[in-house]
Design a protein around this motif. Structure first.
Motif, PDB file in Angstrom:
ATOM      1  N   CYS A  23       0.857  -1.291   0.010  1.00  0.00           N
ATOM      2  CA  CYS A  23      -0.008   0.010  -0.105  1.00  0.00           C
ATOM      3  C   CYS A  23       0.853   1.325  -0.216  1.00  0.00           C
ATOM      4  CB  CYS A  23      -1.015   0.073   1.237  1.00  0.00           C
ATOM      5  SG  CYS A  23       0.065  -0.283   2.668  1.00  0.00           S
ATOM      6  N   VAL A  24       1.895   1.249   0.652  1.00  0.00           N
ATOM      7  CA  VAL A  24       2.963   2.357   0.808  1.00  0.00           C
ATOM      8  C   VAL A  24       3.328   2.627  -0.634  1.00  0.00           C
ATOM      9  CG1 VAL A  24       5.098   3.150   1.738  1.00  0.00           C
ATOM     10  CG2 VAL A  24       3.253   1.944   3.210  1.00  0.00           C
ATOM     11  N   GLU A  25       3.723   1.895  -1.331  1.00  0.00           N
ATOM     12  CA  GLU A  25       4.411   2.077  -2.840  1.00  0.00           C
ATOM     13  C   GLU A  25       3.521   2.953  -3.477  1.00  0.00           C
ATOM     14  OE1 GLU A  25       7.538  -0.193  -5.088  1.00  0.00           O
ATOM     15  OE2 GLU A  25       5.486  -1.285  -5.305  1.00  0.00           O
ATOM     16  N   VAL A  26       2.179   2.707  -3.598  1.00  0.00           N
ATOM     17  CA  VAL A  26       1.199   3.413  -4.310  1.00  0.00           C
ATOM     18  C   VAL A  26       0.598   4.702  -3.905  1.00  0.00           C
ATOM     19  CG1 VAL A  26       0.663   1.365  -5.334  1.00  0.00           C
ATOM     20  CG2 VAL A  26      -0.619   2.142  -3.791  1.00  0.00           C
ATOM     21  N   CYS A  27       1.024   4.964  -2.379  1.00  0.00           N
ATOM     22  CA  CYS A  27       0.361   6.274  -2.015  1.00  0.00           C
ATOM     23  C   CYS A  27       0.927   7.486  -2.493  1.00  0.00           C
ATOM     24  CB  CYS A  27       0.276   6.089  -0.377  1.00  0.00           C
ATOM     25  SG  CYS A  27      -0.071   7.519   0.213  1.00  0.00           S
ATOM     26  N   PRO A  28       0.193   8.447  -3.160  1.00  0.00           N
ATOM     27  CA  PRO A  28       0.733   9.660  -3.937  1.00  0.00           C
ATOM     28  C   PRO A  28       1.159  10.525  -2.826  1.00  0.00           C
ATOM     29  CG  PRO A  28      -1.354   9.571  -4.209  1.00  0.00           C
ATOM     30  CD  PRO A  28      -1.524   8.098  -3.491  1.00  0.00           C
ATOM     31  N   VAL A  29       0.659  10.758  -1.573  1.00  0.00           N
ATOM     32  CA  VAL A  29       1.065  11.697  -0.644  1.00  0.00           C
ATOM     33  C   VAL A  29       1.826  11.083   0.556  1.00  0.00           C
ATOM     34  CG1 VAL A  29      -1.039  13.155  -1.416  1.00  0.00           C
ATOM     35  CG2 VAL A  29      -1.304  11.363   0.549  1.00  0.00           C
ATOM     36  N   VAL A  75      -6.198   4.192  -3.788  1.00  0.00           N
ATOM     37  CA  VAL A  75      -5.178   3.315  -4.446  1.00  0.00           C
ATOM     38  C   VAL A  75      -4.765   2.554  -3.727  1.00  0.00           C
ATOM     39  CG1 VAL A  75      -4.602   4.939  -6.502  1.00  0.00           C
ATOM     40  CG2 VAL A  75      -3.241   5.264  -4.395  1.00  0.00           C
ATOM     41  N   CYS A  76      -4.630   2.658  -2.487  1.00  0.00           N
ATOM     42  CA  CYS A  76      -3.737   1.670  -1.508  1.00  0.00           C
ATOM     43  C   CYS A  76      -4.918   0.724  -1.117  1.00  0.00           C
ATOM     44  CB  CYS A  76      -3.685   2.507  -0.140  1.00  0.00           C
ATOM     45  SG  CYS A  76      -5.139   3.125   0.998  1.00  0.00           S
ATOM     46  N   GLU A  77      -6.343   0.717  -0.818  1.00  0.00           N
ATOM     47  CA  GLU A  77      -6.997  -0.354  -0.713  1.00  0.00           C
ATOM     48  C   GLU A  77      -7.108  -1.553  -1.389  1.00  0.00           C
ATOM     49  OE1 GLU A  77     -11.882  -0.441   0.501  1.00  0.00           O
ATOM     50  OE2 GLU A  77     -11.286   0.931  -0.949  1.00  0.00           O
ATOM     51  N   PRO A  78      -7.075  -1.734  -2.724  1.00  0.00           N
ATOM     52  CA  PRO A  78      -6.884  -2.981  -3.394  1.00  0.00           C
ATOM     53  C   PRO A  78      -5.249  -3.382  -3.482  1.00  0.00           C
ATOM     54  CG  PRO A  78      -6.794  -1.069  -5.058  1.00  0.00           C
ATOM     55  CD  PRO A  78      -7.152  -0.487  -3.505  1.00  0.00           C
ATOM     56  N   GLU A  79      -4.481  -2.815  -2.917  1.00  0.00           N
ATOM     57  CA  GLU A  79      -3.075  -3.094  -2.896  1.00  0.00           C
ATOM     58  C   GLU A  79      -2.843  -4.230  -1.532  1.00  0.00           C
ATOM     59  OE1 GLU A  79      -0.908  -2.919  -5.548  1.00  0.00           O
ATOM     60  OE2 GLU A  79      -2.586  -1.999  -6.479  1.00  0.00           O
ATOM     61  N   CYS A  80      -3.697  -3.905  -0.456  1.00  0.00           N
ATOM     62  CA  CYS A  80      -3.394  -4.494   0.541  1.00  0.00           C
ATOM     63  C   CYS A  80      -3.799  -6.089   0.411  1.00  0.00           C
ATOM     64  CB  CYS A  80      -4.267  -4.014   1.807  1.00  0.00           C
ATOM     65  SG  CYS A  80      -3.973  -4.957   3.566  1.00  0.00           S
ATOM     66  N   GLU A 111       8.726   3.614   1.044  1.00  0.00           N
ATOM     67  CA  GLU A 111       9.071   2.621   0.196  1.00  0.00           C
ATOM     68  C   GLU A 111       8.580   1.181   0.840  1.00  0.00           C
ATOM     69  OE1 GLU A 111      13.432   3.022  -0.083  1.00  0.00           O
ATOM     70  OE2 GLU A 111      13.002   5.210  -1.150  1.00  0.00           O
ATOM     71  N   ILE A 112       8.494   0.472  -0.093  1.00  0.00           N
ATOM     72  CA  ILE A 112       8.091  -0.973   0.067  1.00  0.00           C
ATOM     73  C   ILE A 112       9.324  -1.746   0.770  1.00  0.00           C
ATOM     74  CG2 ILE A 112       8.911  -2.105  -2.176  1.00  0.00           C
ATOM     75  CD1 ILE A 112       6.403  -3.786  -1.856  1.00  0.00           C
ATOM     76  N   LYS A 113       8.922  -2.492   1.788  1.00  0.00           N
ATOM     77  CA  LYS A 113       9.719  -3.219   2.649  1.00  0.00           C
ATOM     78  C   LYS A 113       9.393  -4.759   2.714  1.00  0.00           C
ATOM     79  CE  LYS A 113      11.154   0.306   5.913  1.00  0.00           C
ATOM     80  NZ  LYS A 113      11.220   0.711   7.582  1.00  0.00           N
ATOM     81  N   PRO A 114      10.363  -5.538   2.860  1.00  0.00           N
ATOM     82  CA  PRO A 114       9.833  -6.922   3.171  1.00  0.00           C
ATOM     83  C   PRO A 114       8.879  -6.946   4.483  1.00  0.00           C
ATOM     84  CG  PRO A 114      12.243  -6.845   3.070  1.00  0.00           C
ATOM     85  CD  PRO A 114      11.683  -5.642   3.009  1.00  0.00           C
ATOM     86  N   PRO A 115       7.928  -7.997   4.412  1.00  0.00           N
ATOM     87  CA  PRO A 115       7.198  -8.065   5.599  1.00  0.00           C
ATOM     88  C   PRO A 115       7.897  -8.867   6.665  1.00  0.00           C
ATOM     89  CG  PRO A 115       6.495  -9.651   3.799  1.00  0.00           C
ATOM     90  CD  PRO A 115       7.562  -8.610   3.373  1.00  0.00           C
TER      91      PRO A 115
END
Length: 107
Positions: A17-23, A45-50, A84-88
């Protein structure tokens, strides 16, 4: 309206979700992400990415998750922004279908 990260994220903390957030409205804690309601622009945009379906608009928030409106607002003031995206976490997949994780939230 704002988007809210709910209980399902606890101990999963996938950052898709973090990677797609524009703000850059996501903030990262030890085992959970939150959305700053003051920064969220309701773009959705974050909702469907989770991958664990932990993000809801406040209009669609399940009643048993309403406490997370306050949790997101409060913790977003304390935790650093994540952009930025990180490993879970290594055990994230073990927690993905667990219900009732509120007591595991590390503030």
């Amino acid at each position: 309206m704002t988007y809210v990260v709910t209980e399902q994220c606890i101990k999963c903390k996938y950052t898709d979700c973090v990677e797609v957030c524009p703000v850059d409205c996501f903030h990262e804690g030890p085992n959970f992400l939150v959305i700053d309601p003051e920064e969220c622009i309701d773009c959705a945009v974050c909702e469907p990415e989770c991958p664990v379906n932990a993000i809801f608009s406040d209009d669609d928030l399940p009643q048993d998750q309403e406490i997370f409106l306050e949790i997101n607002a409060r913790l977003s003031e304390q935790w650093p922004v994540i952009t930025e995206i990180k490993p879970p976490p290594e055990d994230a997949d073990n927690w993905r279908d667990v219900e009732g994780k509120r007591q595991h939230l590390e503030e």
